[in-house]
Write an enzyme that holds these catalytic residues in place. Structure first.
Site, PDB file in Angstrom:
ATOM      1  N   LYS A   1       0.966  -1.291  -0.064  1.00  0.00           N
ATOM      2  CA  LYS A   1       0.000   0.073   0.046  1.00  0.00           C
ATOM      3  C   LYS A   1       1.055   1.323  -0.051  1.00  0.00           C
ATOM      4  O   LYS A   1       1.672   1.418   0.877  1.00  0.00           O
ATOM      5  CB  LYS A   1      -0.998  -0.159   1.347  1.00  0.00           C
TER       6      LYS A   1
ATOM      7  N   LYS B   1      -2.242  -1.381  -3.846  1.00  0.00           N
ATOM      8  CA  LYS B   1      -3.021  -0.146  -3.779  1.00  0.00           C
ATOM      9  C   LYS B   1      -2.242   1.180  -3.792  1.00  0.00           C
ATOM     10  O   LYS B   1      -0.990   1.150  -3.173  1.00  0.00           O
ATOM     11  CB  LYS B   1      -3.916  -0.162  -2.505  1.00  0.00           C
TER      12      LYS B   1
HETATM   13  C1  PBG Z   1      -7.566   3.480   5.432  1.00  0.00           C
HETATM   14  C2  PBG Z   1      -7.885   3.252   3.908  1.00  0.00           C
HETATM   15  C3  PBG Z   1      -7.617   4.070   3.000  1.00  0.00           C
HETATM   16  C4  PBG Z   1      -8.172   3.526   1.927  1.00  0.00           C
HETATM   17  C5  PBG Z   1      -8.802   2.346   2.135  1.00  0.00           C
HETATM   18  N1  PBG Z   1      -8.481   2.044   3.355  1.00  0.00           N
HETATM   19  C6  PBG Z   1      -7.209   5.484   3.104  1.00  0.00           C
HETATM   20  C7  PBG Z   1      -5.724   5.814   3.527  1.00  0.00           C
HETATM   21  O1  PBG Z   1      -4.890   5.055   3.861  1.00  0.00           O
HETATM   22  O2  PBG Z   1      -5.788   6.959   3.894  1.00  0.00           O
HETATM   23  C8  PBG Z   1      -8.283   4.273   0.460  1.00  0.00           C
HETATM   24  C9  PBG Z   1      -9.216   3.770  -0.449  1.00  0.00           C
HETATM   25  C10 PBG Z   1      -9.643   4.864  -1.449  1.00  0.00           C
HETATM   26  O3  PBG Z   1      -9.058   5.623  -1.529  1.00  0.00           O
HETATM   27  O4  PBG Z   1     -10.607   4.574  -2.379  1.00  0.00           O
HETATM   28  N2  PBG Z   1      -6.673   2.689   6.025  1.00  0.00           N
END
Ligand code: PBG
Length: 338
Positions: free
Chosen positions: A206, A261
């Protein structure tokens, strides 16, 4: 043209790549990747209250629903052949605390949503994020100590959060927090509590991305990151080998599936992960990627439907088994109509 010993076999004009492209039936015959509703996981935003589906201005077409509206929405997805949904809560700011205790309240918004969906549609899979950001008054995925997100203390909280979610009926736990060692700890917590059947889809690679902007609006977690940025736990967008190490660790710790991601800017990572590990691999086509297409289409800059399907098939080409996408219902409907 006379053929000499150095002429490559199959060169023009004997080989005409356009022959296979001439008719629709022929293009369909040689198509290498196919999208199906089975490829989609539909993320749903949930809020408290009743009878409300509230627009999210930075994500046109996506709403925050109250729990009572979930069964219908999930029923629609099920009817279109979508196998699973992912739940994301917008928590009342009064319930957010520095320790994020609401995350493991067995009656919190996420658990209410899980029970409601499972009651109405037991055959639909439910994916839940494990991370503290929706519940944390500091806006971080973990607990902040002296201005720094504390790894091991956060993991204890994540295990509690995972357990209440599985006990409420969640099928797939998706740790999105990027703490070190959390997959192994959650696996052990689940296994020692009789929840050995709960699957783990780890957000393994991520990245610290600007493309999460609209999501943070949707769950109201933007604007108050305390202490440090998420760069101290989410990955540097410049790195690839590090993503492979992250994935290797999460598999070793017991992840059943892994996720990369965001999606579109990281197709190379998806490709390398799938090539190297051959495990079920997913992409999160995140909120900013969704917003880009929607706003470009609103400005008449692109054909929305074509751009959506082109985006989604790129994940299949890169090696994904599936994709979390806000386009899931639109795309599944389109596939059904074809
Ligand atoms: C939080 C989380 C995020 C997303 C999914 N879970 C955002 C972040 O890490 O700040 C992002 C999903 C999206 O942007 O569609 N843990």
């Amino acid at each position: 043209m006379t053929r000499g010993p150095t002429t490559p076999i199959g060169a023009y004009p004997q080989t005409r790549m356009r022959r296979n492209r001439r008719y629709d039936w022929s293009r369909r015959m040689v198509r290498e990747n196919q999208l199906s509703p089975d490829d989609f996981i539909w993320p749903l935003f949930v809020r408290d209250g009743t009878g409300t589906a509230e627009d999210i201005p930075t994500m046109p077409g996506v709403v925050r629903r109250t729990v009572d509206l979930l069964a219908d929405a999930v029923g629609e997805a099920k009817g279109l052949g979508i196998p699973s949904v992912a739940i994301f809560p917008a928590i009342d700011p009064d319930l957010k605390t520095p320790m994020a205790e609401e995350a493991w309240n067995p009656d919190n918004l996420v658990c209410q949503a899980i029970r409601t969906i499972k009651d109405a549609h037991p055959e639909v899979g439910i994916v839940c994020d494990v991370a503290l950001d929706p519940f944390n008054s500091d806006g971080h995925d973990g607990i902040v100590r002296d201005g720094h997100v504390a790894n091991d203390e956060t993991i204890e909280a994540l295990c509690r959060q995972a357990l209440v979610q599985v006990e409420a009926g969640c099928d797939i736990i998706a740790p999105s927090d990027m703490m070190d060692g959390r997959v192994g700890a959650i696996r052990e917590a689940l296994d020692t509590s009789g929840c050995e059947q709960a699957q783990i889809m780890s957000y393994a690679a991520k990245f610290s991305s600007a493309f999460y902007g609209p999501f943070r609006d949707a769950i109201d977690s933007s604007g108050f990151l305390a202490g440090e940025t998420k760069d101290t736990y989410q990955m540097d967008p410049a790195n690839t080998d590090e993503a492979l190490r992250e994935v290797a660790l999460d598999i070793a710790e017991g992840a059943d599936m892994v996720m990369v991601k965001p999606g579109l800017p990281y197709l190379d990572i998806i490709w390398r992960v799938k090539e190297r590990f051959g495990v079920p691999t997913f992409a999160y086509n995140v909120s900013g990627e969704y917003a880009m297409l929607r706003f470009a289409a609103e400005a008449d800059a692109i054909d929305f439907t074509k751009a959506m399907m082109e985006t989604l098939v790129s994940f299949k080409r890169a090696g994904c088994n599936g994709v979390l996408t806000y386009f899931a219902v639109d795309a599944a409907r389109l596939l059904g109509d074809q």
